[in-house]
Design a protein around this motif. Structure first.
Motif, PDB file in Angstrom:
ATOM      1  N   ALA A   1      14.206   5.357   4.635  1.00  0.00           N
ATOM      2  CA  ALA A   1      13.796   3.859   4.227  1.00  0.00           C
ATOM      3  C   ALA A   1      12.624   3.683   3.893  1.00  0.00           C
ATOM      4  N   LEU A   2      12.102   2.957   2.708  1.00  0.00           N
ATOM      5  CA  LEU A   2      10.860   2.691   2.341  1.00  0.00           C
ATOM      6  C   LEU A   2      10.273   1.733   3.100  1.00  0.00           C
ATOM      7  N   ASP A   3       8.940   1.823   3.674  1.00  0.00           N
ATOM      8  CA  ASP A   3       7.980   0.855   4.478  1.00  0.00           C
ATOM      9  C   ASP A   3       7.421  -0.090   3.315  1.00  0.00           C
ATOM     10  N   GLY A   4       8.048  -1.224   3.224  1.00  0.00           N
ATOM     11  CA  GLY A   4       7.383  -2.268   2.113  1.00  0.00           C
ATOM     12  C   GLY A   4       6.124  -2.705   2.758  1.00  0.00           C
ATOM     13  N   SER A   5       6.067  -3.051   4.232  1.00  0.00           N
ATOM     14  CA  SER A   5       4.828  -3.609   4.628  1.00  0.00           C
ATOM     15  C   SER A   5       3.609  -2.696   4.498  1.00  0.00           C
ATOM     16  N   PHE A   6       3.934  -1.570   4.642  1.00  0.00           N
ATOM     17  CA  PHE A   6       2.886  -0.574   4.467  1.00  0.00           C
ATOM     18  C   PHE A   6       2.136  -0.649   3.004  1.00  0.00           C
ATOM     19  N   LEU A   7       2.946  -0.889   1.980  1.00  0.00           N
ATOM     20  CA  LEU A   7       2.512  -1.038   0.713  1.00  0.00           C
ATOM     21  C   LEU A   7       1.468  -2.058   0.573  1.00  0.00           C
ATOM     22  N   VAL A   8       1.663  -3.300   1.589  1.00  0.00           N
ATOM     23  CA  VAL A   8       1.057  -4.489   1.222  1.00  0.00           C
ATOM     24  C   VAL A   8      -0.100  -4.356   2.371  1.00  0.00           C
ATOM     25  N   SER A   9      -0.321  -3.384   3.056  1.00  0.00           N
ATOM     26  CA  SER A   9      -1.261  -3.389   4.281  1.00  0.00           C
ATOM     27  C   SER A   9      -2.481  -2.891   3.406  1.00  0.00           C
ATOM     28  N   PRO A  10      -3.732  -3.021   4.265  1.00  0.00           N
ATOM     29  CA  PRO A  10      -4.943  -2.508   3.658  1.00  0.00           C
ATOM     30  C   PRO A  10      -4.988  -1.074   3.561  1.00  0.00           C
ATOM     31  N   LEU A  11      -4.382  -0.188   4.346  1.00  0.00           N
ATOM     32  CA  LEU A  11      -4.484   0.930   4.440  1.00  0.00           C
ATOM     33  C   LEU A  11      -3.564   1.513   3.078  1.00  0.00           C
ATOM     34  N   GLY A  12      -2.250   0.877   2.917  1.00  0.00           N
ATOM     35  CA  GLY A  12      -1.637   1.173   1.729  1.00  0.00           C
ATOM     36  C   GLY A  12      -2.300   0.749   0.409  1.00  0.00           C
ATOM     37  N   TRP A  13      -2.963  -0.423   0.174  1.00  0.00           N
ATOM     38  CA  TRP A  13      -3.783  -0.389  -0.793  1.00  0.00           C
ATOM     39  C   TRP A  13      -4.882   0.612  -0.819  1.00  0.00           C
ATOM     40  N   LEU A  14      -5.582   0.861  -0.111  1.00  0.00           N
ATOM     41  CA  LEU A  14      -6.584   1.896  -0.026  1.00  0.00           C
ATOM     42  C   LEU A  14      -6.191   3.190  -0.297  1.00  0.00           C
ATOM     43  N   MET A  15      -5.076   3.776   0.153  1.00  0.00           N
ATOM     44  CA  MET A  15      -4.495   4.944  -0.201  1.00  0.00           C
ATOM     45  C   MET A  15      -4.093   4.973  -1.758  1.00  0.00           C
ATOM     46  N   CYS A  16      -3.536   3.713  -2.306  1.00  0.00           N
ATOM     47  CA  CYS A  16      -3.162   3.862  -3.507  1.00  0.00           C
ATOM     48  C   CYS A  16      -4.483   3.863  -4.448  1.00  0.00           C
ATOM     49  N   ALA A  17      -5.333   3.315  -4.063  1.00  0.00           N
ATOM     50  CA  ALA A  17      -6.805   3.320  -4.757  1.00  0.00           C
ATOM     51  C   ALA A  17      -7.469   4.860  -4.870  1.00  0.00           C
ATOM     52  N   GLN A  18      -7.311   5.427  -3.460  1.00  0.00           N
ATOM     53  CA  GLN A  18      -7.812   6.719  -3.351  1.00  0.00           C
ATOM     54  C   GLN A  18      -6.987   7.666  -4.209  1.00  0.00           C
ATOM     55  N   ALA A  19      -5.833   7.660  -4.459  1.00  0.00           N
ATOM     56  CA  ALA A  19      -4.781   8.331  -5.118  1.00  0.00           C
ATOM     57  C   ALA A  19      -5.391   8.177  -6.679  1.00  0.00           C
ATOM     58  N   VAL A  20      -5.526   7.036  -7.334  1.00  0.00           N
ATOM     59  CA  VAL A  20      -5.821   6.744  -8.340  1.00  0.00           C
ATOM     60  C   VAL A  20      -7.068   7.208  -8.783  1.00  0.00           C
ATOM     61  N   LEU A  21      -8.038   6.876  -8.022  1.00  0.00           N
ATOM     62  CA  LEU A  21      -9.659   7.330  -8.271  1.00  0.00           C
ATOM     63  C   LEU A  21      -9.977   8.782  -8.142  1.00  0.00           C
ATOM     64  N   GLY A  22      -9.146   9.247  -7.104  1.00  0.00           N
ATOM     65  CA  GLY A  22      -9.338  10.977  -7.105  1.00  0.00           C
ATOM     66  C   GLY A  22      -8.737  11.706  -8.156  1.00  0.00           C
ATOM     67  N   LEU A  23      -7.586  11.024  -8.671  1.00  0.00           N
ATOM     68  CA  LEU A  23      -7.100  11.691 -10.110  1.00  0.00           C
ATOM     69  C   LEU A  23      -7.915  11.424 -11.150  1.00  0.00           C
ATOM     70  N   LEU A  24      -8.767  10.378 -11.171  1.00  0.00           N
ATOM     71  CA  LEU A  24      -9.803  10.128 -12.128  1.00  0.00           C
ATOM     72  C   LEU A  24     -10.715  11.202 -11.986  1.00  0.00           C
ATOM     73  N   VAL A  25     -11.276  11.459 -10.839  1.00  0.00           N
ATOM     74  CA  VAL A  25     -12.566  12.282 -10.654  1.00  0.00           C
ATOM     75  C   VAL A  25     -12.183  13.635 -11.149  1.00  0.00           C
TER      76      VAL A  25
END
Length: 154
Positions: A1-25
């Motif tokens: 099951a997917l954890d929806g609360s993780f997606l809206v947590s600060p760590l979830g948002w930061l991991m999404c940002a890290q994935a996008v920014l790391g991909l850019l780098v």
């Protein structure tokens, strides 16, 4: 099951940002003639390595696999991971920024390398912020022994 609360947590948002920014780098560096400069090999290694690991951690937390492998101290592992990523991204950012030469014979290489330096700096900051949040999660979000004992027995 997917954890929806993780997606809206600060760590979830930061991991999404890290994935996008790391991909850019790593994609910006890969789009240049990085193989001609040893410094960009280090930047490619750091950005690609932590991009893959961040995706693995993201999937682990999103699918709640951390709860299935409860014997692993996940908050501590995530804190150490983010701290190491921050330190290595500092070295990658400095290396990438120092290797950008405005007199490059290919203008698009200069632009991509300069953009990669900028995004490496932003990625480094997101890993630093993640280190702070993972440290707080590891320590129990500011609770102390007295409050945790009271809530355990109540």
């Amino acid at each position: 099951a997917l954890d929806g609360s993780f997606l809206v947590s600060p760590l979830g948002w930061l991991m999404c940002a890290q994935a996008v920014l790391g991909l850019l780098v790593w994609s910006l560096v890969a789009a240049t003639t990085y193989h001609l400069h040893a410094a960009y090999g280090w930047v490619m290694f750091v950005s690609l390595f932590f991009w893959i690991l961040t995706l693995l951690f993201f999937v682990t937390y999103l699918l709640q696999l951390d709860q299935k492998f409860y014997m692993i101290p996940w908050p501590l592992v995530l804190m150490i991971y983010n701290a190491v990523a921050t330190v290595l991204y500092i070295t990658a950012f400095v290396t990438c920024a120092a290797a950008v030469q405005p007199t490059s014979w290919r203008q698009w290489d200069y632009n991509r390398r300069a953009a990669a330096s900028f995004f490496a700096c932003v990625t480094m900051i997101t890993y630093g912020v993640s280190t702070f949040f993972s440290f707080r999660a590891w320590k129990g979000l500011g609770s102390n022994a007295a409050t945790s004992q009271v809530t355990d027995h109540a």
